[in-house]
Design an enzyme around this catalytic site. Sequence first.
Site, PDB file in Angstrom:
ATOM      1  N   HIS A 130      -9.722   8.261   3.344  1.00 27.61           N
ATOM      2  CA  HIS A 130      -9.118   6.324   4.431  1.00 27.61           C
ATOM      3  C   HIS A 130     -11.379   6.019   3.787  1.00 27.61           C
ATOM      4  O   HIS A 130     -11.380   4.708   4.181  1.00 27.61           O
ATOM      5  CB  HIS A 130      -8.830   6.417   5.430  1.00 27.61           C
ATOM      6  CG  HIS A 130      -7.233   7.056   5.058  1.00 27.61           C
ATOM      7  ND1 HIS A 130      -6.472   7.972   5.360  1.00 27.61           N
ATOM      8  CD2 HIS A 130      -6.107   5.887   4.827  1.00 27.61           C
ATOM      9  CE1 HIS A 130      -5.380   7.741   5.126  1.00 27.61           C
ATOM     10  NE2 HIS A 130      -5.080   7.051   4.660  1.00 27.61           N
ATOM     11  N   GLU A 165      -5.824   6.613  -2.271  1.00 23.62           N
ATOM     12  CA  GLU A 165      -6.103   5.556  -1.257  1.00 23.62           C
ATOM     13  C   GLU A 165      -6.514   3.968  -1.145  1.00 23.62           C
ATOM     14  O   GLU A 165      -6.015   3.002  -1.354  1.00 23.62           O
ATOM     15  CB  GLU A 165      -7.094   5.772   0.097  1.00 23.62           C
ATOM     16  CG  GLU A 165      -6.140   7.010   1.607  1.00 23.62           C
ATOM     17  CD  GLU A 165      -4.863   5.506   1.329  1.00 23.62           C
ATOM     18  OE1 GLU A 165      -5.334   4.680   2.189  1.00 23.62           O
ATOM     19  OE2 GLU A 165      -4.249   6.803   1.265  1.00 23.62           O
ATOM     20  N   HIS A 210       0.532  -0.949  -0.674  1.00 26.86           N
ATOM     21  CA  HIS A 210      -0.339  -0.045   0.376  1.00 26.86           C
ATOM     22  C   HIS A 210       1.011   1.252  -0.038  1.00 26.86           C
ATOM     23  O   HIS A 210       0.797   2.148  -0.857  1.00 26.86           O
ATOM     24  CB  HIS A 210      -0.608  -0.217   1.244  1.00 26.86           C
ATOM     25  CG  HIS A 210      -1.844   1.125   1.659  1.00 26.86           C
ATOM     26  ND1 HIS A 210      -3.495   1.263   0.753  1.00 26.86           N
ATOM     27  CD2 HIS A 210      -1.242   2.820   1.810  1.00 26.86           C
ATOM     28  CE1 HIS A 210      -3.976   2.347   1.036  1.00 26.86           C
ATOM     29  NE2 HIS A 210      -2.396   3.290   1.503  1.00 26.86           N
ATOM     30  N   GLU A 211       2.216   1.245   0.967  1.00 24.27           N
ATOM     31  CA  GLU A 211       2.343   2.695   1.092  1.00 24.27           C
ATOM     32  C   GLU A 211       2.960   2.792  -0.534  1.00 24.27           C
ATOM     33  O   GLU A 211       3.482   4.102  -0.913  1.00 24.27           O
ATOM     34  CB  GLU A 211       3.688   2.533   2.285  1.00 24.27           C
ATOM     35  CG  GLU A 211       2.335   2.330   3.529  1.00 24.27           C
ATOM     36  CD  GLU A 211       2.031   3.739   3.869  1.00 24.27           C
ATOM     37  OE1 GLU A 211       2.258   4.748   3.467  1.00 24.27           O
ATOM     38  OE2 GLU A 211       0.903   3.290   4.104  1.00 24.27           O
ATOM     39  N   HIS A 226       1.483   4.918  -3.069  1.00 24.74           N
ATOM     40  CA  HIS A 226       1.647   5.897  -2.870  1.00 24.74           C
ATOM     41  C   HIS A 226       2.759   6.612  -3.817  1.00 24.74           C
ATOM     42  O   HIS A 226       2.706   7.316  -4.638  1.00 24.74           O
ATOM     43  CB  HIS A 226       2.098   6.533  -1.547  1.00 24.74           C
ATOM     44  CG  HIS A 226       0.325   5.979  -0.887  1.00 24.74           C
ATOM     45  ND1 HIS A 226      -0.932   6.505  -1.352  1.00 24.74           N
ATOM     46  CD2 HIS A 226       0.089   5.543   0.643  1.00 24.74           C
ATOM     47  CE1 HIS A 226      -1.693   6.689  -0.148  1.00 24.74           C
ATOM     48  NE2 HIS A 226      -1.291   5.347   0.209  1.00 24.74           N
ATOM     49  N   TYR A 277      -4.528  14.732  -2.917  1.00 31.09           N
ATOM     50  CA  TYR A 277      -4.707  13.430  -1.836  1.00 31.09           C
ATOM     51  C   TYR A 277      -6.126  14.108  -0.883  1.00 31.09           C
ATOM     52  O   TYR A 277      -5.886  15.296  -0.020  1.00 31.09           O
ATOM     53  CB  TYR A 277      -3.484  12.997  -0.890  1.00 31.09           C
ATOM     54  CG  TYR A 277      -4.009  12.493   0.042  1.00 31.09           C
ATOM     55  CD1 TYR A 277      -3.509  10.857  -0.524  1.00 31.09           C
ATOM     56  CD2 TYR A 277      -3.759  12.624   1.473  1.00 31.09           C
ATOM     57  CE1 TYR A 277      -3.229   9.844   0.446  1.00 31.09           C
ATOM     58  CE2 TYR A 277      -3.812  11.648   2.555  1.00 31.09           C
ATOM     59  CZ  TYR A 277      -4.455  10.243   1.948  1.00 31.09           C
ATOM     60  OH  TYR A 277      -4.065   9.133   2.617  1.00 31.09           O
ATOM     61  N   ASP A 294     -12.650  15.955   7.225  1.00 32.77           N
ATOM     62  CA  ASP A 294     -11.796  15.005   8.277  1.00 32.77           C
ATOM     63  C   ASP A 294     -11.294  13.872   7.032  1.00 32.77           C
ATOM     64  O   ASP A 294     -11.136  13.976   6.143  1.00 32.77           O
ATOM     65  CB  ASP A 294     -12.460  14.205   9.356  1.00 32.77           C
ATOM     66  CG  ASP A 294     -12.580  15.528  10.452  1.00 32.77           C
ATOM     67  OD1 ASP A 294     -13.025  16.480  10.664  1.00 32.77           O
ATOM     68  OD2 ASP A 294     -13.878  14.651  11.174  1.00 32.77           O
TER      69      ASP A 294
HETATM   70 ZN   LIG Z   1      -2.507   5.470   2.189  1.00 30.57          ZN
END
Ligand SMILES: [Zn+2]
Length: 376
Positions: A261, A183, A159-160, A163, A174, A255
């Site tokens: 997310h 995401e 996942h990271e 990005h 983002y 938020d």
């Molecule tokens: Zn992420």
Amino acid sequence: MVFHAIVPPYLLEQLERSAGDPSLRARIRQSLQHDAVLRTRPAAGRERVAAAEGGRQRKVYDGENGTDLPGTLARSEDDDPVQDQATNQAYDGTGATWTMYKECFGRDSIDGAGLVLTSTVHFDRGYANAFWDGAQMVFGDGDGEIFGNLTASIDITGHELTHGVTQYTANLAYEGQSGALNESISDVFGSLAKQHALGESAADADWLIGAGLFRPGVQGVALRSMKAPGTAYDDPRLGKDPQPADMSGYVDTQDDNGGVHINSGIPNRAFYLVAAELGGNAYDDAGKIWYSTLTSGNLSSSAGFKDFAAETETAARDLFGDESPQLAAVTKAWQTVGVLGDQTPLMNAAQTNLETSTPPAAPSDQQPSEQQASAE
Ligand SMILES: [Zn+2]
């Protein structure tokens, strides 16, 4: 700003509010404070070093519970495993991600040009997060009560690192829907890295993000479920997984960068539905359609869900043809999650419901994120 953490801020905030144990509360508060600082800190001027001969190049550093990056070199490509489990897990997870991108999509590393995969483990003390800072991966050890070591899940590492891939390709802003797509793409390819490493078919995969991250006693299986968004956890300390499974549950919020997310559950489930419908390995046809969409150059950095859905249809058509089951599966999936209206001529009541649940367009005041210079 390039700071993409795996554990969303609302989850840590809920945890801080509900933690009965003062020392756990202090550890969570410290993780939140670090995230706040890191969000505003540009990635340090660390070099992007292209691998000399191509091929996989990994470096894992030990942060030794400090916050200086990258730390002390602990394991490099072709080194034998070391004593430290987190170092070996980061080495294996970054390796699995590189291999998935190479073997499935012919991509040489994050930037497509042999970028060395740099990771730091044991960042800070009890840090309950992991992030990509624009140049490298950083993993905390977890607070020890709710979160264990953040290197434990291949899909978190995938996942990271994804990005980074998005940063070098579609560079989705983002924020709002483009942020939720950013995401979701990380969840898709993070899950594919795990499925590829384990040789799992779409039917066999768990479709969870962060399975194995929670310590025993937490009422939950993972941070997110792509197959059934909203069902990953329901715990007195963490609250309930807030992800919607379709547009009727779309969350309009300021938020979390506009719910990046949260609403990512919708495109996540669309991908799952395509993969499940087509059968076999998700990293084959479904993965190719999503990868082509991400890298084609046709996707705007401010794309919303409908734009993305249309581009996946274009990609499926280009790759497999107008009459292909792949294109049909893509269209059907986006209709099921309510992003595309039912385009069959037969009207029915369900169609009206879907179309009235269409959300407001993504905010128009988005700033283009980052410079484009490094994009492919
Ligand atoms: Zn992420």
